[in-house]
Structures are given as structure tokens and as C-alpha cells.
Write an enzyme that holds these catalytic residues in place. Structure first.
Site, PDB file in Angstrom:
ATOM      1  N   ASP A 166       0.791  -1.331  -0.021  1.00  0.00           N
ATOM      2  CA  ASP A 166       0.099   0.149   0.023  1.00  0.00           C
ATOM      3  C   ASP A 166       0.729   1.308  -0.136  1.00  0.00           C
ATOM      4  O   ASP A 166       0.607   2.201  -0.811  1.00  0.00           O
ATOM      5  CB  ASP A 166      -0.975   0.104   1.207  1.00  0.00           C
ATOM      6  N   GLU A 401       3.428  -9.097  11.918  1.00  0.00           N
ATOM      7  CA  GLU A 401       3.092  -8.733  10.683  1.00  0.00           C
ATOM      8  C   GLU A 401       4.484  -8.452   9.701  1.00  0.00           C
ATOM      9  O   GLU A 401       4.494  -8.609   8.577  1.00  0.00           O
ATOM     10  CB  GLU A 401       2.348  -7.572  10.765  1.00  0.00           C
TER      11      GLU A 401
HETATM   12  C1  2M8 Z   1      -2.609  -3.988   4.423  1.00  0.00           C
HETATM   13  O1  2M8 Z   1      -3.551  -3.560   3.704  1.00  0.00           O
HETATM   14  C2  2M8 Z   1      -4.628  -2.971   4.244  1.00  0.00           C
HETATM   15  C3  2M8 Z   1      -5.366  -2.645   3.167  1.00  0.00           C
HETATM   16  O2  2M8 Z   1      -5.813  -3.606   2.169  1.00  0.00           O
HETATM   17  C4  2M8 Z   1      -4.379  -1.758   5.332  1.00  0.00           C
HETATM   18  O3  2M8 Z   1      -3.539  -1.192   5.409  1.00  0.00           O
HETATM   19  O4  2M8 Z   1      -5.521  -1.601   5.925  1.00  0.00           O
HETATM   20  C5  2M8 Z   1      -1.446  -4.643   3.303  1.00  0.00           C
HETATM   21  O5  2M8 Z   1      -0.435  -5.147   4.091  1.00  0.00           O
HETATM   22  C6  2M8 Z   1      -2.047  -5.680   2.692  1.00  0.00           C
HETATM   23  O6  2M8 Z   1      -0.879  -6.171   1.676  1.00  0.00           O
HETATM   24  C7  2M8 Z   1      -2.697  -6.852   3.349  1.00  0.00           C
HETATM   25  O7  2M8 Z   1      -3.267  -7.677   2.593  1.00  0.00           O
HETATM   26  C8  2M8 Z   1      -3.458  -6.454   4.369  1.00  0.00           C
HETATM   27  C9  2M8 Z   1      -4.003  -7.464   5.242  1.00  0.00           C
HETATM   28  O8  2M8 Z   1      -3.158  -8.149   6.010  1.00  0.00           O
HETATM   29  O9  2M8 Z   1      -2.999  -5.130   5.086  1.00  0.00           O
END
Ligand code: 2M8
Length: 437
Positions: A166, A401
Site C-alpha cells: 500500500d 506482521e
Molecule cells: C495491508 O493493507 C490493508 C488494506 O488492504 C491496510 O493497510 O489496511 C497490506 O499489508 C496488505 O498487503 C494486506 O493484505 C492487508 C491485510 O493483511 O494489510
């Protein structure tokens, strides 16, 4: 011991028919998380691996898109921002009844299905593969037709969230061109900074732009016609398209098992690799870079996205050599004995940030892809070094994470789905028997 921690993390994150990436930060189902998670579940809970993938594909839209979030309707409003009320997927004719987002993520699912099947090729797995195959094909068709905005064989992403990385510096320039005012965020409650330090996350101005891009797409009912004429963010990403190419290779393996012809998948895979090299490989910098379709130019930041095409088994030798050299440079530090974890961004760049989301820290999923690419191209020495570094991160800090790219300290959510799942895959198989594709 480590294996037990990983299984306990996955069990704790299991939620009726899917695994949440994190109970706190990401309490719904995420698309590419589920694919990575299924790869790990296949080692310990094979039946759940298929439920994970099939649950996600039940929310596939009629046009073939697989939404990046499938919302759990049992959770209270405000459990995540932006939630189902913001996405308003029901406004789109092609959306399913279940509330979802309207954008996608890198299509790593066919690879996940293939790996899960290889791990336990039971009758139940075969039946699941049969059910999934047409859906995986529809996912690819959506990307190849509706998202080929550049018209030359690559899919474009319409939001930084679609890349999965992102907040990557790769998106800084195209994002800066999106008109937005940080003050709009006063109208919303950001859920992420209630659970993670604001200094690790995107800024309010970034979020204002994320929200503006979603609003533009949503207000056009998530249609993909005339994206070039009206959409504020259009980028061709090397990781996303490498995943699409690998998906065709995986589908070519799956096809004979379900009575389908592998030929068209092989042809599409070759076309994607060819387009990737023509459109995103920069001979001057000798690495892959995203292309901004609004300006027509390649984006200059050297991020880990540029290493991802290595997962393509048919990547030509000069590009393999160039990507391996880029990975081994001081920017990424890949080695048979790694001193530090693989960063998400060039660690020599002046704006390298070791703590902020995708702007430096080390992530298990992209490292897993790079490792797979190294095995695919016969670099077992480097793959072993990277694998040891990845296992070392979890051994030192747990299933976080992401990790500090210098110290390896755990960052973000402490009990994270894909970290646990991919660790299981690494532990089970330091040498991948299917590395050729
Ligand atoms: C992160 O993305 C989400 C939006 O989709 C967020 O920041 O709220 C990213 O690391 C993405 O790659 C990942 O799929 C998601 C959930 O782990 O978090």
C-alpha cells in the site's frame, strides 16, 4: 516449537470459514492473505486450506474480480476502516450479496491452490480444485480484459491497496497527483492507528488520497470502462503482473487434472512474461519498475516489487541475472549468509524508513515470493540464505506482521496469519520440489 507457535497463531485467527490476517488490525478476510494462508494451512489443516480459498471465491463478483476484502457481517460497524458502508459494494451490478470491497489484490490464488493440492492430493482436494478452476480462470480473465488499460498485455492496478504494498515509495508520485485534503479524514475514524503507532502507518494525507481513489471508483459503480479517461490512479505493477503470469503457469498444471486444456494457459503465461519485460524492465537501471499509465513513465523508486518477476519460470536469462544482481546489491542485501533481513525498499535510499509500512521493513510474503523465484532459477544457495533469514525473524520475534529491517524486531500485529502460514511452508520444505513452476 516454532511450528507449534505458527499453528497456534493460525488456529487463533480462524474465523468460521476463513483466517483473519490479524484479530486486531485486520479482522475481516483479505484476498492475498488467504492465498498465502492456504499455502501454510495445507501442511497442517488441509481441509481448512480449501475452505479458506473457496470461502474467498464465494465472494467473487460476476465479472470475475475477487474482492480484496470480504467483510464479516458479524463484526460491529467500525471494526475496520474503510468498512462495508464506505465501499457500498451493493451499488455495483456485478457484486455478490455479501458485502465486499470493490478492488482486487495480486492474484496469487492459483499458485496457492496448486501448492495446496501438491501437498495433499486427496480426493477432497481434487474436488475442490475442480470447483475452483473455473473461478480462477474467471479471475484471470477479468484482469486480462477489464484491467488491460495500457492495451499491451498487462493488468493495471487502480489503487495502491491493490498492489498489496500500500504505502510503498513506488506509489509516491502517482499518489501525489491525486487531489485530496488531509482534513477530510476528520470525518472518519481510522481504525489502524488505534491498533498500531501512527508513525508506522500511512499519514492522514495518504489516507485522504486512498479514500478519494475509492470514492471515484465506487461512484462509477466500480465499472472498468473508460478508466483511462476518469480514474485518478492507474499503474502497472511488476509484482501484480508477475503473480498473474505465475497464475497462468499454475493453471496450466491444474488444467489436465480437471479435464481442461493447458495450452491456452501456457500461451497467456508467455504473453504476460513478454509484456512484463517489454513494458516494465528498464535496461538503464537493470530492474523492473512500475509504469504510471497517467504519465506513461516508469516510476523510479527501487522497491522489492522490482524483484518479484523472478517468480516467473520463463523470465529470460538476462532479466534473471539483472534481478538477482539487484537483489544482491547493497540496496537489498540478498546473500547466502544474510547480514540483515530483505527490506521492502532500497535501504540506501535517503527516504528509507525502517519502521513505516512498506517503506523499509521486512515482510514474510514478499520474501517468500523472492525465495521461490530463486529456487525456480536454480539459485538454491541464495534461497537457503533468504530462508534462514526468514526463519530467524520469527524465531527471534514471533509471528509478527513485519520486521525491523536492521534489528529484526517484530512490528505491526503480533499474531499475523501469513507470517505463521509461510513459516510452516518454509519449515516443511526448505527445498521446494515444484520450484520449476
Ligand atoms: C495491508 O493493507 C490493508 C488494506 O488492504 C491496510 O493497510 O489496511 C497490506 O499489508 C496488505 O498487503 C494486506 O493484505 C492487508 C491485510 O493483511 O494489510
Amino acid at each position: 516449537m516454532l511450528r507449534r507457535l505458527a499453528v497456534a497463531t493460525l488456529d487463533a485467527n480462524w474465523e468460521h470459514d476463513h483466517t483473519v490476517p490479524s484479530r486486531t488490525l485486520y479482522p475481516h478476510q483479505w484476498s492475498w492473505d488467504s492465498a498465502f494462508i492456504a499455502i501454510g494451512l495445507a501442511h497442517v489443516r488441509p481441509e481448512r486450506a480449501w475452505r479458506e480459498l473457496e470461502g474467498l471465491f464465494r465472494a467473487q463478483w460476476a465479472d470475475g474480480r475477487v474482492p480484496h476484502i470480504v467483510f464479516n457481517p458479524r463484526l460491529p460497524v467500525g471494526a475496520y476502516f474503510p468498512g462495508p458502508e464506505f465501499w457500498a459494494s451493493a451499488r455495483a451490478a456485478d457484486a455478490p450479496a455479501a458485502p465486499t470491497s470493490g478492488i482486487v489484490q495480486p492474484p496469487v490464488h492459483a499458485l496457492a491452490a496448486w501448492l495446496a493440492y501438491l501437498r495433499v492430493p486427496s480426493a477432497a482436494a481434487h474436488a475442490a480444485l475442480r470447483r475452483l478452476y473455473p473461478r480462477l480462470v474467471a479471475q484471470q480473465r477479468y484482469l486480462a480484459t477489464r484491467r488491460d488499460v495500457g492495451g499491451d498485455g498487462l493488468a493495471c492496478v487502480v489503487h495502491p491497496w491493490e498492489s498489496g504494498l500500500d504505502n510503498s515509495p513506488a506509489w509516491d508520485a502517482p499518489l501525489a497527483a491525486v487531489p485530496a485534503d488531509a482534513a477530510v479524514m476528520r470525518a472518519y475514524r481510522r481504525h489502524d492507528i488505534a491498533h498500531a503507532p501512527a508513525a508506522h502507518r500511512p499519514t492522514d494525507l495518504d489516507y485522504a488520497r486512498y479514500v478519494a481513489i475509492v470514492a471515484s471508483y465506487r461512484d462509477a459503480a466500480y465499472r472498468d470502462d473508460d478508466l483511462a479517461g476518469r480514474h485518478p490512479f492507474l499503474v502497472e505493477c511488476p509484482l501484480f503482473n508477475a503473480a498473474a503470469g505465475v497464475a497462468e503457469h499454475a493453471l496450466a498444471r491444474i488444467a489436465p487434472l480437471v479435464g481442461a486444456d493447458p495450452g491456452p494457459h501456457r500461451e497467456r503465461a508467455a504473453r504476460i512474461t513478454d509484456a512484463l519485460v517489454r513494458r516494465l524492465y528498464d535496461p538503464a537501471t537493470r530492474t523492473f519498475q512500475p509504469r504510471d499509465l497517467r504519465t506513461g513513465r516508469l516510476l523510479p523508486a527501487r522497491t522489492v516489487l522490482g524483484l518479484a518477476p523472478l517468480i516467473l519460470p520463463d523470465l529470460p536469462a538476462p532479466q534473471v541475472e539483472a534481478v538477482v544482481a539487484e537483489a544482491r546489491s547493497a540496496r537489498f542485501g540478498l546473500a547466502a549468509r544474510m547480514e540483515r533481513p530483505l527490506p521492502s525498499y532500497d535501504r540506501t535510499a535517503p527516504d528509507f524508513e525502517p519502521l513505516r509500512y512498506w517503506r523499509g521493513p521486512s515482510w514474510m510474503n514478499v520474501a517468500w515470493l523472492v525465495r521461490r523465484g530463486l529456487l525456480t532459477h536454480g539459485r538454491a544457495d541464495l534461497a537457503a540464505g533468504l530462508g534462514r533469514s526468514m526463519v530467524g525473524l520469527v524465531a527471534g520475534a514471533g509471528c509478527h506482521e513485519y520486521f525491523h529491517p536492521d534489528t529484526g524486531a517484530g512490528l505491526g500485529s503480533p499474531a499475523f496469519g501469513w507470517t505463521a502460514a509461510l513459516l510452516l511452508d518454509l519449515l516443511a520444505d526448505r527445498r521446494d520440489p515444484d520450484a520449476e513452476g
